[in-house]
Scaffold this active site. Sequence first.
Site, PDB file in Angstrom:
ATOM      1  N   GLU A 192      16.220  -5.402  -3.306  1.00  0.00           N
ATOM      2  CA  GLU A 192      16.348  -6.457  -4.326  1.00  0.00           C
ATOM      3  C   GLU A 192      16.917  -5.821  -5.589  1.00  0.00           C
ATOM      4  O   GLU A 192      16.187  -5.241  -6.387  1.00  0.00           O
ATOM      5  CB  GLU A 192      14.975  -7.085  -4.583  1.00  0.00           C
ATOM      6  CG  GLU A 192      14.986  -8.278  -5.496  1.00  0.00           C
ATOM      7  CD  GLU A 192      15.701  -9.493  -4.906  1.00  0.00           C
ATOM      8  OE1 GLU A 192      15.967 -10.413  -5.676  1.00  0.00           O
ATOM      9  OE2 GLU A 192      16.017  -9.520  -3.700  1.00  0.00           O
TER      10      GLU A 192
ATOM     11  N   GLY B 102       0.831  -1.215   0.000  1.00  0.00           N
ATOM     12  CA  GLY B 102       0.000   0.000   0.000  1.00  0.00           C
ATOM     13  C   GLY B 102       0.855   1.250   0.000  1.00  0.00           C
ATOM     14  O   GLY B 102       1.006   1.911   1.042  1.00  0.00           O
ATOM     15  N   TYR B 103       1.442   1.542  -1.119  1.00  0.00           N
ATOM     16  CA  TYR B 103       2.256   2.761  -1.250  1.00  0.00           C
ATOM     17  C   TYR B 103       1.485   3.828  -2.044  1.00  0.00           C
ATOM     18  O   TYR B 103       1.177   4.889  -1.557  1.00  0.00           O
ATOM     19  CB  TYR B 103       3.563   2.469  -2.007  1.00  0.00           C
ATOM     20  CG  TYR B 103       4.717   1.928  -1.170  1.00  0.00           C
ATOM     21  CD1 TYR B 103       4.502   1.336   0.057  1.00  0.00           C
ATOM     22  CD2 TYR B 103       6.020   2.013  -1.653  1.00  0.00           C
ATOM     23  CE1 TYR B 103       5.572   0.829   0.795  1.00  0.00           C
ATOM     24  CE2 TYR B 103       7.090   1.519  -0.924  1.00  0.00           C
ATOM     25  CZ  TYR B 103       6.871   0.924   0.297  1.00  0.00           C
ATOM     26  OH  TYR B 103       7.919   0.438   1.007  1.00  0.00           O
ATOM     27  N   SER B 104       1.173   3.501  -3.341  1.00  0.00           N
ATOM     28  CA  SER B 104       0.629   4.519  -4.252  1.00  0.00           C
ATOM     29  C   SER B 104      -0.758   4.985  -3.817  1.00  0.00           C
ATOM     30  O   SER B 104      -1.533   4.213  -3.245  1.00  0.00           O
ATOM     31  CB  SER B 104       0.525   3.960  -5.668  1.00  0.00           C
ATOM     32  OG  SER B 104       1.760   3.469  -6.086  1.00  0.00           O
TER      33      SER B 104
ATOM     34  N   GLU C  65      11.018   6.623 -16.702  1.00  0.00           N
ATOM     35  CA  GLU C  65      11.550   7.991 -16.626  1.00  0.00           C
ATOM     36  C   GLU C  65      12.236   8.226 -15.287  1.00  0.00           C
ATOM     37  O   GLU C  65      13.294   8.861 -15.215  1.00  0.00           O
ATOM     38  CB  GLU C  65      10.409   9.008 -16.834  1.00  0.00           C
ATOM     39  CG  GLU C  65       9.870   9.065 -18.261  1.00  0.00           C
ATOM     40  CD  GLU C  65       9.029   7.849 -18.646  1.00  0.00           C
ATOM     41  OE1 GLU C  65       8.547   7.138 -17.731  1.00  0.00           O
ATOM     42  OE2 GLU C  65       8.857   7.590 -19.852  1.00  0.00           O
TER      43      GLU C  65
ATOM     44  N   THR D 119       8.887   4.189 -12.587  1.00  0.00           N
ATOM     45  CA  THR D 119       8.714   4.242 -14.048  1.00  0.00           C
ATOM     46  C   THR D 119      10.064   4.351 -14.761  1.00  0.00           C
ATOM     47  O   THR D 119      11.074   4.688 -14.145  1.00  0.00           O
ATOM     48  CB  THR D 119       7.867   5.461 -14.472  1.00  0.00           C
ATOM     49  OG1 THR D 119       8.606   6.641 -14.166  1.00  0.00           O
ATOM     50  CG2 THR D 119       6.519   5.494 -13.758  1.00  0.00           C
TER      51      THR D 119
HETATM   52  C1  LIG Z   1      -0.052  -2.963 -12.897  1.00  0.00           C
HETATM   53  C2  LIG Z   1       0.410  -2.073 -11.802  1.00  0.00           C
HETATM   54  C3  LIG Z   1       0.576  -2.594 -10.547  1.00  0.00           C
HETATM   55  C4  LIG Z   1       0.942  -1.768  -9.494  1.00  0.00           C
HETATM   56  N1  LIG Z   1       1.039  -2.301  -8.241  1.00  0.00           N
HETATM   57  C5  LIG Z   1       1.239  -1.475  -7.189  1.00  0.00           C
HETATM   58  C6  LIG Z   1       1.189  -1.974  -5.875  1.00  0.00           C
HETATM   59  O1  LIG Z   1       0.971  -3.161  -5.647  1.00  0.00           O
HETATM   60  N2  LIG Z   1       1.368  -1.123  -4.858  1.00  0.00           N
HETATM   61  C7  LIG Z   1       1.630   0.193  -5.058  1.00  0.00           C
HETATM   62  O2  LIG Z   1       1.813   0.918  -4.093  1.00  0.00           O
HETATM   63  N3  LIG Z   1       1.704   0.718  -6.306  1.00  0.00           N
HETATM   64  C8  LIG Z   1       1.503  -0.096  -7.366  1.00  0.00           C
HETATM   65  N4  LIG Z   1       1.538   0.410  -8.635  1.00  0.00           N
HETATM   66  C9  LIG Z   1       1.709   1.837  -8.811  1.00  0.00           C
HETATM   67  C10 LIG Z   1       3.014   2.250  -9.435  1.00  0.00           C
HETATM   68  O3  LIG Z   1       4.047   2.149  -8.532  1.00  0.00           O
HETATM   69  C11 LIG Z   1       2.813   3.680  -9.953  1.00  0.00           C
HETATM   70  O4  LIG Z   1       1.897   3.598 -11.022  1.00  0.00           O
HETATM   71  C12 LIG Z   1       4.076   4.328 -10.379  1.00  0.00           C
HETATM   72  O5  LIG Z   1       4.870   4.636  -9.270  1.00  0.00           O
HETATM   73  C13 LIG Z   1       3.831   5.589 -11.205  1.00  0.00           C
HETATM   74  O6  LIG Z   1       2.970   6.459 -10.560  1.00  0.00           O
HETATM   75  P1  LIG Z   1       1.705   7.060 -11.338  1.00  0.00           P
HETATM   76  O7  LIG Z   1       0.939   5.927 -11.905  1.00  0.00           O
HETATM   77  O8  LIG Z   1       0.995   7.963 -10.413  1.00  0.00           O
HETATM   78  O9  LIG Z   1       2.308   7.873 -12.523  1.00  0.00           O
HETATM   79  P2  LIG Z   1       2.887   9.381 -12.464  1.00  0.00           P
HETATM   80  O10 LIG Z   1       3.878   9.503 -11.359  1.00  0.00           O
HETATM   81  O11 LIG Z   1       1.772  10.347 -12.459  1.00  0.00           O
HETATM   82  O12 LIG Z   1       3.634   9.444 -13.827  1.00  0.00           O
HETATM   83  C14 LIG Z   1       2.995   9.664 -15.099  1.00  0.00           C
HETATM   84  C15 LIG Z   1       4.091   9.818 -16.150  1.00  0.00           C
HETATM   85  O13 LIG Z   1       4.933  10.920 -15.805  1.00  0.00           O
HETATM   86  C16 LIG Z   1       6.278  10.486 -15.691  1.00  0.00           C
HETATM   87  N5  LIG Z   1       6.950  11.166 -14.592  1.00  0.00           N
HETATM   88  C17 LIG Z   1       6.561  11.261 -13.300  1.00  0.00           C
HETATM   89  N6  LIG Z   1       7.480  11.900 -12.578  1.00  0.00           N
HETATM   90  C18 LIG Z   1       8.487  12.198 -13.412  1.00  0.00           C
HETATM   91  C19 LIG Z   1       9.724  12.870 -13.254  1.00  0.00           C
HETATM   92  N7  LIG Z   1      10.150  13.337 -12.077  1.00  0.00           N
HETATM   93  N8  LIG Z   1      10.518  12.990 -14.338  1.00  0.00           N
HETATM   94  C20 LIG Z   1      10.107  12.514 -15.555  1.00  0.00           C
HETATM   95  N9  LIG Z   1       8.948  11.906 -15.761  1.00  0.00           N
HETATM   96  C21 LIG Z   1       8.139  11.750 -14.696  1.00  0.00           C
HETATM   97  C22 LIG Z   1       6.202   9.018 -15.390  1.00  0.00           C
HETATM   98  O14 LIG Z   1       7.385   8.354 -15.754  1.00  0.00           O
HETATM   99  C23 LIG Z   1       5.002   8.596 -16.216  1.00  0.00           C
HETATM  100  O15 LIG Z   1       5.414   8.367 -17.520  1.00  0.00           O
HETATM  101  C24 LIG Z   1       1.184  -0.407  -9.709  1.00  0.00           C
HETATM  102  C25 LIG Z   1       1.062   0.114 -11.002  1.00  0.00           C
HETATM  103  C26 LIG Z   1       0.677  -0.704 -12.034  1.00  0.00           C
HETATM  104  C27 LIG Z   1       0.539  -0.115 -13.403  1.00  0.00           C
END
Ligand SMILES: Cc1cc2nc3c(=O)[nH]c(=O)nc-3n(C[C@H](O)[C@H](O)[C@H](O)COP(=O)(O)OP(=O)(O)OC[C@H]3O[C@@H](n4cnc5c(N)ncnc54)[C@H](O)[C@@H]3O)c2cc1C
Length: 766
Positions: A242, A125-127, A384, A382
């Site tokens: 890891e 439970g992070y995001s 990026e 991500t």
């Molecule tokens: C299938 C799936 C499973 C997941 N499982 C979990 C889970 O179990 N638990 C959990 O906590 N989270 C989970 N996540 C969440 C995941 O960690 C986040 O989606 C991820 O950290 C990106 O955050 P966001 O989706 O809000 O995208 P955003 O942060 O809003 O990013 C959108 C776009 O902007 C870019 N961007 C953002 N910041 C920057 C920067 N500083 N510089 C350049 N580009 C940038 C990103 O690279 C991306 O392309 C999961 C996601 C997916 C898709």
Amino acid sequence: MPHDPELKDFRDEVRAFLRGQLPADLRRKVLDHQRLDKQDFQRWHRILHERGWVAPNWPAEFGGANWSIERRNVFDEECALAGAPETVPFGLRMVAPVIMAYGSDWQKSHFLPRILNGQDWWCQGYSEPGAGSDLASLSTRARRVGDTYVVTGQKTWTTYAQYADMMFCLARTDPDARAQQGISFLLIDMRSPGVSLRPIRTLDGGEEINEVFLDDVVVPVSHLVGEADRGWTYAKYLLSHERFGAARIGRAKRELGHLQRLAARRMVDGRPLADDPVFAHRLTQLEIDTLALEQTNLRLIARDQRGAGHGAEASILKYLGSTLAQRISEALVDTAGAHALAYQPAALERDYAQGGPTVEQELEAMPGFYLNLRKISIYGGTDEVQKNLIAKLALGVADDYTEDERALDDAVARYLQDQYPAPASRVRSAADADPAATPHWRAFADMGLLGLGLPADAGGMDAGLPELCVLMQQFGRHLVDEPYDASTLLCGQLLRRMPDGGAVRALLAGMADGTAAPVLAHAGPDAEWALDGGGVTAERRGEGWVLNGVKRRVPHGMGARQLLVTARDAAGVGLFLVQAGEAGLTRAGGAGLDGRSYADIALTACQVAAAARLGEAGAALAQAADMTRVGLCAEALGIMQALLDATRDHVAARRQFGQALSGFQAVQHRLADMLLSLEQARSLTWTAARSDPDDAPLRGRLASAAKASCGQAARYIGQQSIQLHGGMGMTDELAVGHHVKRLLAIEYTLGDTRHHINRYRQLARA
Ligand SMILES: Cc1cc2nc3c(=O)[nH]c(=O)nc-3n(C[C@H](O)[C@H](O)[C@H](O)COP(=O)(O)OP(=O)(O)OC[C@H]3O[C@@H](n4cnc5c(N)ncnc54)[C@H](O)[C@@H]3O)c2cc1C
């Protein structure tokens, strides 16, 4: 990587275990990209647990296997290749290390055994809706009330929350603290009142992620890990823990094999798709890139084991691994082509009682796999964000030298730094001057560099290709003009494999002491590399030979005093030693692309003595050419590293819009991309350099993989170096342009990228 017999035994043991214990239906599901449910994961978890292998990374005191990173790598690779499900990471690989490092004694004794035996399923439970890449902006609140925390907020994208018994969760305990402070790490029972879920349907039609709502959820203080408000430290520990699973080499190899098999069975335009030239090229490129990543993974693991890691390894491997896996999945969905139109989410939930899928059903399922795999460049940081981390270093990964190699590298670097002029201030001699008659050539001879790879009985040192590559890398960095590549390396390696005659021995001795520097005249009228001795014929006349024909674009050909000419004769392709002043030999050319001379050589009834035929070129030439290709790759690595360093320094020093150019993300990501392509090329070059030179098919395949990969990296790094220097990049006054031109020259020597991609494919299929 050195061959480790213990590791080989271990690999055999893992294979035997998988053969005996991996259930066939589970294996089928994984290989067919079917969705796995909770029972599937738990079943495999139990089997591994019974064998004591479910927690490879855990110390023995907690019941783990306590394997080295190398063993874990072998295990992951074999499991993936066999089609075993991946174990779910949230308990075993994410929260458990945090509990071990920071948890209370009660947490360790209560939670760790339940993770190990699979009793508890965990989720992360992070995001949150407002906190993704910028996780520290999370707003879920945890208020202290007596011996409990009361948690309110929303988590999202929570993978497998629907199966979970427990969630490790970041929540804000001090709302007044700065972003990364005031966050705590809590372990929440998912059955607690106030926890509710909403499944999120993903692109492929599956439901593996969820929104998790937390409404006044009561969590006992005993479920707080470590200290309150210090959760960010633990969260970072978890993310960095890891470091080496990220490349997922086993899975990439498995999917590549799947792609090859499916493309061989999918008929398009009346032939297998695998035989379509455009698709075949793509397949070969994926094979080369998979090999490169496999070697990069091993190289970074080996460095980490020696304590030489620099912190960006996980990001490099996560980025490269995700990109490769997604490219393979793209090729898979393209294999389906129009069959993809029939995709339905149920295609990933087959009833195996009805039998395995037909080829057409397999193809119809591909969009599901392709769409699902889009996630891997998003979760776990991500692409990026990984590039932001890689760019902070923008340093190459230092070479893995032995002590002797390091000493050689230091000595050569010292000489070149002190004595060798920078490219832009270099005064070049006339194109027809002997390229080896320079003070530096003399110095190279005195330092023993000219004899390095030559036989001891000719005054050489019998060093192998790795040492020669150390040297070539420094020569590349300093853009050495003398004909070490064309003469010492190519002709030296060729001559030492010729029949042991007096002429050969004398020539080799002259090369070792710097008095002789022959170059090879081989390419025929089309100037391309082929092993057929193109362009020149040799006929017996009386006691000697008569040569007729043309050789094109001979490196250093204008000034060289002696030429080794390949010519077709009655016995095959012979190698002839011809003095440059011989009657009937004319040369035309001059200083070429990289400032060194290139000559077209015409032989018109050129008569040479019987002893001029040194022997059959054939296998010796093939081997010498492969070794030289790898040497040229090493030279290119030195040049690319110099370009990366110069570009990094330039963007750090140059200010525009009130800040250093290196502050702009577009620039940072360009540097990261340059570094990544350099590292992939470096991995293949050193793998080729350290392979067995007498294993001809392997040697040829690795040399071609390295040459193709270096060619592509060189193109990218060269162009970006010019681009990031702006107008300065276009001047002849900087070293940058000179480096770029030498990279181009290397690309067109001994076969270009196209040639080597084709050659790799042929050798890999042979
Ligand atoms: C299938 C799936 C499973 C997941 N499982 C979990 C889970 O179990 N638990 C959990 O906590 N989270 C989970 N996540 C969440 C995941 O960690 C986040 O989606 C991820 O950290 C990106 O955050 P966001 O989706 O809000 O995208 P955003 O942060 O809003 O990013 C959108 C776009 O902007 C870019 N961007 C953002 N910041 C920057 C920067 N500083 N510089 C350049 N580009 C940038 C990103 O690279 C991306 O392309 C999961 C996601 C997916 C898709």
